[in-house]
Enzyme design. Structure first.
Site, mmCIF file in Angstrom:
data_model
loop_
_atom_site.group_PDB
_atom_site.id
_atom_site.type_symbol
_atom_site.label_atom_id
_atom_site.label_comp_id
_atom_site.label_asym_id
_atom_site.label_seq_id
_atom_site.Cartn_x
_atom_site.Cartn_y
_atom_site.Cartn_z
ATOM 1 N N HIS A 208 -13.125 -11.346 -6.239
ATOM 2 C CA HIS A 208 -13.964 -12.414 -6.791
ATOM 3 C C HIS A 208 -14.670 -11.967 -8.058
ATOM 4 O O HIS A 208 -15.052 -10.807 -8.209
ATOM 5 C CB HIS A 208 -14.960 -12.927 -5.746
ATOM 6 C CG HIS A 208 -16.063 -11.981 -5.371
ATOM 7 N ND1 HIS A 208 -17.284 -11.971 -6.018
ATOM 8 C CD2 HIS A 208 -16.142 -11.032 -4.407
ATOM 9 C CE1 HIS A 208 -18.061 -11.057 -5.466
ATOM 10 N NE2 HIS A 208 -17.396 -10.471 -4.495
ATOM 11 N N ASP A 223 -20.270 -5.387 -6.952
ATOM 12 C CA ASP A 223 -19.905 -6.601 -6.222
ATOM 13 C C ASP A 223 -19.819 -7.785 -7.183
ATOM 14 O O ASP A 223 -20.776 -8.510 -7.341
ATOM 15 C CB ASP A 223 -20.938 -6.860 -5.131
ATOM 16 C CG ASP A 223 -20.569 -7.991 -4.206
ATOM 17 O OD1 ASP A 223 -19.390 -8.380 -4.179
ATOM 18 O OD2 ASP A 223 -21.464 -8.503 -3.500
ATOM 19 N N GLU A 257 -17.046 -16.931 -4.587
ATOM 20 C CA GLU A 257 -16.906 -16.226 -3.307
ATOM 21 C C GLU A 257 -18.242 -16.064 -2.614
ATOM 22 O O GLU A 257 -18.345 -16.163 -1.383
ATOM 23 C CB GLU A 257 -16.271 -14.848 -3.547
ATOM 24 C CG GLU A 257 -15.989 -14.052 -2.268
ATOM 25 C CD GLU A 257 -17.106 -13.113 -1.845
ATOM 26 O OE1 GLU A 257 -16.979 -12.481 -0.780
ATOM 27 O OE2 GLU A 257 -18.127 -13.002 -2.564
ATOM 28 N N GLU A 258 -19.280 -15.811 -3.403
ATOM 29 C CA GLU A 258 -20.584 -15.473 -2.841
ATOM 30 C C GLU A 258 -21.244 -16.635 -2.099
ATOM 31 O O GLU A 258 -22.229 -16.444 -1.396
ATOM 32 C CB GLU A 258 -21.519 -14.972 -3.944
ATOM 33 C CG GLU A 258 -21.066 -13.701 -4.646
ATOM 34 C CD GLU A 258 -21.257 -12.450 -3.803
ATOM 35 O OE1 GLU A 258 -21.562 -12.574 -2.608
ATOM 36 O OE2 GLU A 258 -21.101 -11.346 -4.350
ATOM 37 N N ASP A 285 -12.629 -5.937 -3.169
ATOM 38 C CA ASP A 285 -14.003 -6.422 -3.257
ATOM 39 C C ASP A 285 -14.935 -5.243 -2.999
ATOM 40 O O ASP A 285 -15.114 -4.830 -1.849
ATOM 41 C CB ASP A 285 -14.239 -7.544 -2.238
ATOM 42 C CG ASP A 285 -15.601 -8.207 -2.400
ATOM 43 O OD1 ASP A 285 -16.408 -7.720 -3.222
ATOM 44 O OD2 ASP A 285 -15.859 -9.203 -1.708
ATOM 45 N N HIS A 362 -26.155 -7.704 -4.331
ATOM 46 C CA HIS A 362 -26.973 -8.918 -4.272
ATOM 47 C C HIS A 362 -28.390 -8.687 -4.770
ATOM 48 O O HIS A 362 -29.307 -9.431 -4.412
ATOM 49 C CB HIS A 362 -27.011 -9.506 -2.854
ATOM 50 C CG HIS A 362 -25.700 -10.013 -2.377
ATOM 51 N ND1 HIS A 362 -25.551 -10.782 -1.231
ATOM 52 C CD2 HIS A 362 -24.451 -9.874 -2.875
ATOM 53 C CE1 HIS A 362 -24.271 -11.073 -1.058
ATOM 54 N NE2 HIS A 362 -23.593 -10.530 -2.050
#
Length: 399
Positions: A208, A223, A257-258, A285, A362
């Site tokens: 992603h 990420d 994707e998130e 990923d 994140h």
């Protein structure tokens, strides 16, 4: 049905239609253990607590608003260290149907896995450098955010498409295109190398391209700029080696994707609904943070066991000492699950045992500095992806 469109036709920022779209109702499936924390977070925000419409075994389906997806993602990360930890659907029927097990990819007529294309694999691997992988990570992480509704998220996708097109310049058998999603602004990106003798059999390598953070910025270096960078180096090496695969190879950068695997879910459904014969999928990923002594954690749930064995053989053959162990997510933790749920064979080699992965994802701190400011670990996954493509798509290199 989605369409692949020429790069020039996509605007560089979200259209007014996206910007002014109403906060529509969506549906998500998530583990029943996460229902209480999500409900508590909704109550703290003053939102109506969602009531499950259906539950089966350890999974529940609940209604949400699109604006609530990022908050749910925060809960999943903070409470369970899950990314994203839920799957988003456009309708209640689609969400509830997802609880009915799809035909297991292990029951499909899989291809015969062999390790016999060393010349190609070694050429690809021999072309790879840490500096190239690091450059792509830094370019992707330089965007303020790659969130799927943001203008910079769209710009990042456009940059990636342009980068891949530049790498493939001069190859008429290679196309680099955007896959538009009608429900949000950010497109996915697909580069296709058409197969020579088995063009209707498709090998997919993806990861992603979006990012997410509860802070003001979301660099997403690990990420998942790292996964994108790892297989971008495979694309560059394929052109440098004049690689001509027998099977068609598609490299994919998924949008959204998130917020519930939304981009890959649409793409996997497109391939399934159009009868496209995808013979294998590799997901990258998070590839640049080494959280455990073993280099690679091979995820054994939501993946295909036969292809996982093939992947281990690829690593053992071409990994030059790369170590691997089995690990589990316990949920649909990345885009490989979209392909698995659509009935295709998928695998995901992770940067570490899942429970000991990068703690900075994140957050605004997901930078390459947390990986020692190098792409040494991500380069290992470039080599793994190169071996996977060489042995699954077959085909020679040339002058």
């Amino acid at each position: 049905m989605k369409r692949l469109i020429p790069f020039a036709l996509l605007l560089l920022s979200p259209t007014a239609a996206f910007a002014e779209a109403e906060d529509k109702e969506l549906w998500i499936s998530l583990g029943s253990d996460a229902l209480a924390p999500v409900s508590e977070a909704f109550a703290r925000e003053g939102w109506s607590v969602p009531a499950p419409s259906l539950s089966k075994e350890d999974v529940v389906v609940i209604p949400v608003r699109e604006s609530q997806l990022s908050r749910i993602a925060e809960v999943m990360h903070d409470r369970f260290n899950r990314c994203a930890g839920f799957v988003t659907f456009e309708s209640r029927d689609e969400a509830e149907q997802s609880l009915v097990p799809a035909s297991d990819a292990s029951t499909r007529d899989l291809i015969t896995y062999t390790i016999d294309n060393a010349t190609t694999a070694n050429c690809l691997i021999g072309q790879m450098t840490e500096a190239n992988v690091r450059s792509t990570i830094n370019s992707m992480a330089a965007y303020t955010t790659r969130y799927y509704t943001s203008s910079t998220g769209v710009s990042a996708a456009n940059w990636l498409r342009s980068r891949w097109a530049t790498l493939a310049a001069g190859r008429t058998d290679i196309t680099s295109e955007l896959f538009t999603h009608t429900a949000w602004a950010q497109p996915s990106v697909i580069l296709t190398i058409r197969g020579t003798t088995l063009p209707n059999e498709v090998v997919v390598v993806g990861g992603h391209l979006d990012s997410i953070s509860s802070g003001s910025t979301a660099p997403g270096a690990d990420d998942n700029a790292s996964g994108i960078a790892s297989f971008t180096e495979v694309i560059r090496a394929a052109v440098a080696c004049n690689y001509r695969p027998q099977r068609t190879v598609k490299f994919m950068g998924y949008a959204a994707e998130e917020v519930g695997l939304r981009g890959s879910k649409e793409i996997a459904a497109y391939h399934k609904n159009n009868g496209i014969n995808v013979v294998g999928v590799l997901q990258l990923d998070m590839t640049n943070y080494r959280g455990t002594s073993a280099d690679v954690g091979i995820v054994t749930d939501y993946t295909n066991s036969a292809q996982n064995t093939f992947l281990r053989n690829v690593i053992n053959t071409y990994g030059a000492g790369i170590t691997h162990v089995n690990t589990t997510c316990g949920y649909a933790c990345s885009d490989h699950a979209s392909w698995t749920n659509a009935g295709f064979a998928a695998s995901i080699p992770h940067e570490a045992v899942v429970s000991q992965g990068n703690p900075y994802i994140h957050t605004t701190g997901d930078t390459i500095a947390k990986s020692g400011s190098t792409a040494n670990h991500a380069l290992k996954f470039s080599k793994i992806a190169a071996g996977f493509v060489a042995e699954l798509a077959k085909g020679p290199t040339g002058p």
